[in-house]
Design a protein around this motif. Structure first.
Motif, short mmCIF file in Angstrom:
data_model
loop_
_atom_site.label_atom_id
_atom_site.label_comp_id
_atom_site.label_asym_id
_atom_site.label_seq_id
_atom_site.Cartn_x
_atom_site.Cartn_y
_atom_site.Cartn_z
N LEU A 257 0.84 -1.20 0.00
CA LEU A 257 0.00 0.00 0.00
C LEU A 257 0.87 1.24 0.00
CD1 LEU A 257 -2.48 -1.11 2.82
CD2 LEU A 257 -2.76 -1.40 0.35
N SER A 258 0.36 2.29 -0.61
CA SER A 258 1.10 3.55 -0.68
C SER A 258 0.15 4.72 -0.55
CB SER A 258 1.86 3.63 -2.01
OG SER A 258 2.48 4.89 -2.15
N ARG A 259 0.64 5.81 0.00
CA ARG A 259 -0.16 7.04 0.05
C ARG A 259 -0.20 7.70 -1.33
NH1 ARG A 259 -2.91 7.11 4.90
NH2 ARG A 259 -1.45 6.86 6.60
N ASN A 260 0.75 7.35 -2.17
CA ASN A 260 0.87 7.91 -3.51
C ASN A 260 0.34 6.86 -4.50
OD1 ASN A 260 1.84 8.63 -6.07
ND2 ASN A 260 3.73 9.48 -5.27
N PRO A 261 -0.56 7.23 -5.42
CA PRO A 261 -1.06 6.23 -6.36
C PRO A 261 0.02 5.69 -7.30
CG PRO A 261 -1.87 8.41 -6.94
CD PRO A 261 -1.15 8.54 -5.62
N HIS A 262 1.14 6.41 -7.43
CA HIS A 262 2.22 5.98 -8.32
C HIS A 262 3.55 6.10 -7.56
CE1 HIS A 262 -0.80 6.12 -11.45
NE2 HIS A 262 -1.08 7.35 -11.07
N PRO A 263 3.81 5.17 -6.65
CA PRO A 263 5.02 5.28 -5.83
C PRO A 263 6.30 4.98 -6.60
CG PRO A 263 3.94 3.21 -5.40
CD PRO A 263 3.03 3.99 -6.33
N ASP A 264 7.40 5.34 -6.02
CA ASP A 264 8.73 5.08 -6.57
C ASP A 264 8.93 3.57 -6.71
OD1 ASP A 264 11.71 4.35 -5.86
OD2 ASP A 264 11.75 6.36 -6.76
N GLU A 265 9.32 3.11 -7.91
CA GLU A 265 9.49 1.68 -8.17
C GLU A 265 10.62 1.07 -7.34
OE1 GLU A 265 7.76 -0.78 -9.75
OE2 GLU A 265 6.24 0.78 -9.85
N ASN A 266 11.64 1.83 -7.02
CA ASN A 266 12.72 1.31 -6.18
C ASN A 266 12.19 0.96 -4.79
OD1 ASN A 266 14.71 1.51 -8.17
ND2 ASN A 266 15.11 3.65 -7.64
N LYS A 267 11.29 1.78 -4.28
CA LYS A 267 10.68 1.53 -2.97
C LYS A 267 9.79 0.29 -3.03
CE LYS A 267 9.94 3.59 1.13
NZ LYS A 267 10.95 3.80 2.11
N VAL A 268 9.03 0.16 -4.11
CA VAL A 268 8.17 -1.01 -4.29
C VAL A 268 9.03 -2.28 -4.34
CG1 VAL A 268 6.53 -2.17 -5.84
CG2 VAL A 268 6.35 0.31 -5.44
N THR A 269 10.12 -2.23 -5.08
CA THR A 269 11.02 -3.38 -5.17
C THR A 269 11.60 -3.73 -3.80
OG1 THR A 269 11.56 -2.86 -7.45
CG2 THR A 269 13.14 -4.24 -6.27
N GLU A 270 11.96 -2.73 -3.03
CA GLU A 270 12.46 -2.95 -1.67
C GLU A 270 11.43 -3.71 -0.83
OE1 GLU A 270 12.82 -0.24 2.32
OE2 GLU A 270 13.44 0.70 0.45
N TYR A 271 10.17 -3.32 -0.92
CA TYR A 271 9.12 -3.97 -0.13
C TYR A 271 8.84 -5.38 -0.63
CZ TYR A 271 8.02 -0.06 2.91
OH TYR A 271 8.08 0.89 3.89
N LEU A 272 8.93 -5.58 -1.94
CA LEU A 272 8.75 -6.93 -2.49
C LEU A 272 9.87 -7.86 -2.02
CD1 LEU A 272 7.61 -6.16 -6.13
CD2 LEU A 272 6.24 -7.13 -4.28
N ARG A 273 11.07 -7.37 -2.04
CA ARG A 273 12.21 -8.18 -1.57
C ARG A 273 12.07 -8.53 -0.10
NH1 ARG A 273 16.64 -4.89 -4.96
NH2 ARG A 273 16.42 -6.06 -6.90
#
Length: 181
Positions: free
Chosen positions: A145-161
């Motif tokens: 989940l993100s407060r931003n509808p289009h979050p930074d992909e590096n941050k998304v990758t960090e959370y996926l890892r």
């Protein structure tokens, strides 16, 4: 629309029974609920029966209800452009840490019953409460989940890892389309 909303809500009841918990899944040490409340955009999720109709614009809004519990207002748009909405209630299970919540989408009159509640565990959250990783002990369900509808992909990758280090498979992850700018 009302019939579709009822089916959406009832499918949630069927899809998230309360399972015996696997205590080996670590949550964040503490969640400040006042900072967690508000609107979150779904970035990604593992496939879920009750979200199968959601095509885009998946959001969750959290507020405190009159009983002091967390009101959950889930919304999405289906393939036909109709808004689906489901209102639930979250019960904090580890006060004052607030990282383990049981959520019920049963009709309001019977939500007090301890069955039909799904686990909603906050596994990772950034210090400014802008991104969160939420899952459950069986590792079947997962949300970013993100407060931003289009979050930074590096941050998304960090959370996926991080989710993978906790034992979640992300091979079947569904990326949520957000049309809001």
């Amino acid at each position: 629309m009302i019939q579709r909303n009822l089916l959406f809500t009832m499918s949630i009841f069927v899809a998230i029974p309360s399972y015996a918990e696997d205590r080996s899944l670590a949550t964040v040490p503490r969640v400040e609920l006042d900072k967690y409340l508000g609107l979150w955009y779904e970035v990604a999720r593992k496939p879920m029966y009750f979200q199968r109709e959601c095509a885009k614009d998946v959001t969750a809004r959290y507020t405190i209800n009159e009983y002091g519990n967390v009101e959950v207002d889930n919304r999405c748009i289906d393939q036909q452009g109709n808004q689906l909405r489901s209102i639930g209630e979250g019960f904090v299970m580890n006060d004052p840490y607030n990282s383990k919540i049981k959520v019920s989408f049963l009709p309001e009159a019977v939500r007090w019953m301890p069955f039909g509640r799904g686990d909603y565990w906050i596994l990772k959250i950034d210090p400014h409460y802008q991104m969160a990783l939420v899952g459950e002990p069986k590792r079947k369900y997962l949300w970013i989940l993100s407060r931003n509808p289009h979050p930074d992909e590096n941050k998304v990758t960090e959370y996926l890892r991080y989710a993978q280090t906790l034992g979640f498979s992300v091979k079947d992850l569904i990326r949520s389309e957000q049309t809001e700018p």
